[in-house]
Design an enzyme around this catalytic site. Structure first.
Site, PDB file in Angstrom:
ATOM      1  N   HIS A 122       0.817  -1.218   0.000  1.00  0.00           N
ATOM      2  CA  HIS A 122       0.000   0.000   0.000  1.00  0.00           C
ATOM      3  C   HIS A 122       0.855   1.275   0.000  1.00  0.00           C
ATOM      4  O   HIS A 122       0.347   2.354  -0.291  1.00  0.00           O
ATOM      5  CB  HIS A 122      -0.983   0.008   1.177  1.00  0.00           C
ATOM      6  N   ASP A 152       0.195  -7.692   1.684  1.00  0.00           N
ATOM      7  CA  ASP A 152       0.575  -6.274   1.659  1.00  0.00           C
ATOM      8  C   ASP A 152       2.092  -6.107   1.603  1.00  0.00           C
ATOM      9  O   ASP A 152       2.661  -5.257   2.284  1.00  0.00           O
ATOM     10  CB  ASP A 152       0.004  -5.545   2.870  1.00  0.00           C
ATOM     11  N   ASN A 224       5.548   4.863   8.932  1.00  0.00           N
ATOM     12  CA  ASN A 224       6.329   3.700   9.341  1.00  0.00           C
ATOM     13  C   ASN A 224       6.021   2.471   8.483  1.00  0.00           C
ATOM     14  O   ASN A 224       6.747   1.474   8.538  1.00  0.00           O
ATOM     15  CB  ASN A 224       6.060   3.336  10.808  1.00  0.00           C
ATOM     16  N   SER A 225       4.930   2.532   7.731  1.00  0.00           N
ATOM     17  CA  SER A 225       4.512   1.371   6.948  1.00  0.00           C
ATOM     18  C   SER A 225       5.627   0.883   6.032  1.00  0.00           C
ATOM     19  O   SER A 225       6.232   1.661   5.294  1.00  0.00           O
ATOM     20  CB  SER A 225       3.288   1.717   6.097  1.00  0.00           C
ATOM     21  N   GLY A 281      -7.665 -27.159  -3.572  1.00  0.00           N
ATOM     22  CA  GLY A 281      -8.923 -27.296  -4.300  1.00  0.00           C
ATOM     23  C   GLY A 281     -10.067 -27.802  -3.449  1.00  0.00           C
ATOM     24  O   GLY A 281     -10.834 -28.675  -3.881  1.00  0.00           O
ATOM     25  N   VAL A 282     -10.214 -27.256  -2.230  1.00  0.00           N
ATOM     26  CA  VAL A 282     -11.349 -27.606  -1.370  1.00  0.00           C
ATOM     27  C   VAL A 282     -11.913 -26.335  -0.737  1.00  0.00           C
ATOM     28  O   VAL A 282     -11.199 -25.345  -0.587  1.00  0.00           O
ATOM     29  CB  VAL A 282     -10.942 -28.584  -0.240  1.00  0.00           C
ATOM     30  N   ILE A 284     -13.469 -25.140   2.832  1.00  0.00           N
ATOM     31  CA  ILE A 284     -13.349 -25.673   4.189  1.00  0.00           C
ATOM     32  C   ILE A 284     -13.978 -24.742   5.211  1.00  0.00           C
ATOM     33  O   ILE A 284     -14.241 -23.567   4.933  1.00  0.00           O
ATOM     34  CB  ILE A 284     -11.865 -25.889   4.560  1.00  0.00           C
TER      35      ILE A 284
END
Length: 487
Positions: A122, A152, A224-225, A281-282, A284
Site C-alpha cells: 500500500h 501487503d 512507518n509502513s 482445491g477444497v 473448508i
C-alpha cells in the site's frame, strides 16, 4: 471514558499507513509476572542496522477534476464570458484542466547488497515513480519487482555502484511474547526514527487469509509502513504494516507481518515477479464443538471439507465431509493452519493429506495446483426459494429439488437436495444461521434427495444418541456444514 465501538481496517494513502479503529477494552493484570531487564541502550543496535533502513517517496499522477463548473455546449458565447471574468470554466479551473502529481511517504529496508528492498504494497500502490532515500542521504530511483496484495508486501530494486548494507530475516516462529524489539522508519515524514518496545502478542489476524502478525507496543505511526521490526540481534522479525487507533496516532498497538511470511513472499517475487501458492482445491470450515459432537469426534479440531470442486483434492479422492487433520506432515487444528500450510507448499509437488472419514483415518497423496490460476473461477448462481411440495421438520419447511427448480437456480441435473421454503424465526434452526432458500444436500453426512431420506437420517442420528444432526447446505453456491439440534 468513551470507547470507539466501530471496527474497521483502512489502508490509508498520504504517508502510506494502515489504520484500524475498533472497540478498546482494559482488563486488570493477574498472576505472577516475570520480567527481564531492559537493554541499557539501543544505540549500538541503531548503529548496526540504520544504514539498511530507507525512506520511500512515491509520486502518482492524479487525473484533473471534471465537470466541477457549469457545462456549456462547445462554441457557446458563455465560454468566452467566463474566461473574460476569470471564472472557473466547465472543468472548475481557470484555463485548461491539467493532471496533478501526488506524493506519499513510507519506509522500507534493504535485504541484499545488490539492491532488493522490501516495503508494504500500500506504500507504492499506483505509484508512477519511486525514490529511495538512504540513511546517508543518498537517493536512488527504484523499480517495482513485484507485489503481493494478500500480505501487503512489495519488492523493489535499485541500481547502486557499490554494494549496499543489508539486513537478513530472523525466524519469527522463535519470537516470544515479551521479547524486546525495535521499529525503524519514517514516521509522519520526519525522517529516520527508531522506537522500542516488546512483542505484545503473536498470531494476530486482521483481514486476510494469510495474516500472521506480531503485535508490538513499539511506537508505529503513519509513514512507518513497510519499515522493519528488529530483534536484539539486528535481524528482521516483521514488517510494520498496521496500527490500532481511535485517533490516527500510535496508542501502543501496532502490527508487523511476520518475517517467515515475508521471506517466502519476497523469494517468489524475486524469482518469478509474482507469488505462486499451492492450491488444494477444497472449500473448508472450522469444526465447531456442536459439529464435533454430531460427528462423534473427540475434539473440535481440523478443517472440515464442505465442497470438493474439480481439482487436485478431487483427483486424490478427498470428499465433502472429510475432516483434514494433517497436511504434509504438519498438524492441522483449524482452517487457518491448513490455508497457511497449503500456501507454503510447492506447486506441482505431491503431499500427504490425512483425513477423518466415517470415524476412520485415511492418508491420501495430493499433487498441488497453483492458487493464482484457480482464483478466477465463478461460483454458481444464487439459490432462490422454490414453490413446491413441502413438509415441516425441526423448524424448517422443506421441499424437494425438482427439474424446474434446478433450471430456475442454474443447477445441474445431477444436483439433488431439499430447499428450505420457509423457516420459523424463533426456532433453533434460525439461530444456527439457516435461512429460506438454503439448499440442503446432505444430512448426517449422507446425501438427501427426498423427505424420506432426511427423516431417515434424523432418526439414525437420534438412535445413535446424537443431540444434533450435521447438515451440508448451499447458499449462493457456497457450501457450509451446520450442526442442527434435533430437540
Amino acid at each position: 471514558m468513551k470507547f470507539v465501538t466501530e471496527t474497521r481496517l483502512a489502508l490509508r494513502g498520504g504517508m502510506g499507513a494502515a489504520m484500524l479503529a475498533l472497540a478498546l477494552a482494559v482488563a486488570p493484570l493477574s498472576g505472577p509476572a516475570y520480567a527481564r531487564a531492559a537493554p541499557e541502550s539501543f544505540a549500538d543496535l541503531v548503529d548496526q542496522v540504520s544504514n539498511s533502513v530507507v525512506n520511500i517517496t512515491t509520486s502518482t499522477t492524479v487525473a484533473a477534476p471534471t465537470n466541477v463548473g457549469p457545462n456549456f455546449p462547445p462554441g457557446s458565447p458563455f465560454e468566452d464570458l467566463f474566461k473574460d471574468f476569470g471564472l472557473p470554466g466547465p472543468n472548475g479551473e481557470k484555463g485548461p484542466a491539467r493532471p496533478r502529481r501526488s506524493n506519499a511517504l513510507g519506509s522500507g529496508f534493504v535485504i541484499s547488497e545488490d539492491g532488493y528492498i522490501v516495503t508494504n504494497n500500500h506504500v507504492i500502490d499506483g505509484a508512477d515513480e519511486i525514490e529511495i532515500e538512504f540513511f546517508s542521504g543518498k537517493r536512488l530511483d527504484a523499480e517495482l519487482v513485484g507485489t503481493d496484495p494478500k500480505t501487503d508486501i512489495a519488492l523493489l530494486k535499485v541500481k547502486s555502484d557499490t554494494p549496499l548494507p543489508f539486513v537478513k530475516f530472523a525466524d519469527s516462529d522463535k519470537v516470544r511474547v515479551g521479547d524486546w524489539v525495535m521499529a525503524m522508519g519514517n514516521p509522519l515524514g520526519q525522517g529516520f526514527s527508531a522506537s522500542a518496545g516488546i512483542i505484545s502478542a503473536r498470531n494476530r489476524e486482521l483481514s486476510g487469509s494469510y495474516d500472521d502478525y506480531l503485535q508490538t507496543d513499539a511506537a508505529i505511526n503513519r509513514g512507518n509502513s513497510g519499515g522493519p521490526l528488529f530483534d536484539m540481534e539486528g535481524d528482521v522479525v516483521g514488517v510494520n504494516t498496521a496500527i490500532l487507533s481511535p485517533n490516527g496516532g500510535s496508542i501502543g498497538i501496532g502490527f508487523s507481518m511476520t518475517s517467515n511470511v515475508v521471506s517466502k513472499v519476497t523469494e517468489q517475487l524475486k524469482e518469478f515477479g509474482e507469488t505462486r501458492r499451492g492450491w488444494l482445491g477444497v472449500k473448508i470450515q472450522d469444526v465447531t464443538p456442536d459439529m464435533a459432537e454430531a460427528m462423534g469426534l473427540a475434539k473440535p479440531e481440523g478443517a472440515m471439507v464442505s465442497e470438493v470442486p474439480d481439482g487436485p483434492a478431487k483427483e486424490a479422492g478427498i470428499e465433502a465431509g472429510d475432516v483434514i487433520t494433517s497436511f504434509d506432515g504438519g498438524e492441522v487444528k483449524s482452517t487457518r493452519d491448513l490455508v497457511k500450510r497449503v500456501a507454503d507448499a510447492p506447486v506441482g509437488e505431491k503431499v500427504r493429506v490425512t483425513v477423518l472419514r466415517d470415524g476412520k483415518t485415511e492418508t491420501l497423496l495430493v499433487t498441488l495446483g497453483r492458487r493464482e490460476l484457480a482464483e478466477g473461477e465463478k461460483p454458481p448462481k444464487a439459490v432462490q426459494a422454490p414453490q413446491e411440495v413441502e413438509k415441516d421438520m425441526l423448524g424448517l419447511t422443506l421441499t424437494p429439488l425438482t427439474d424446474a427448480l434446478r433450471s430456475e437456480m442454474g443447477l445441474t441435473k445431477e444436483t439433488s437436495g431439499l430447499i428450505i421454503k420457509s423457516i420459523d424465526e424463533s426456532s433453533t434452526a434460525y439461530e444456527k444461521g439457516l435461512r429460506m432458500g438454503d439448499l440442503i444436500t446432505e444430512a448426517g453426512q449422507k446425501p438427501v434427495a427426498s423427505m424420506d431420506d432426511f427423516e431417515d437420517q434424523v432418526a439414525a442420528a437420534k438412535d445413535a444418541g446424537r443431540k444434533s444432526i450435521l447438515l451440508l447446505i448451499r447458499r449462493g453456491g457456497e457450501p457450509r456444514f451446520v450442526a442442527l439440534p434435533m430437540e
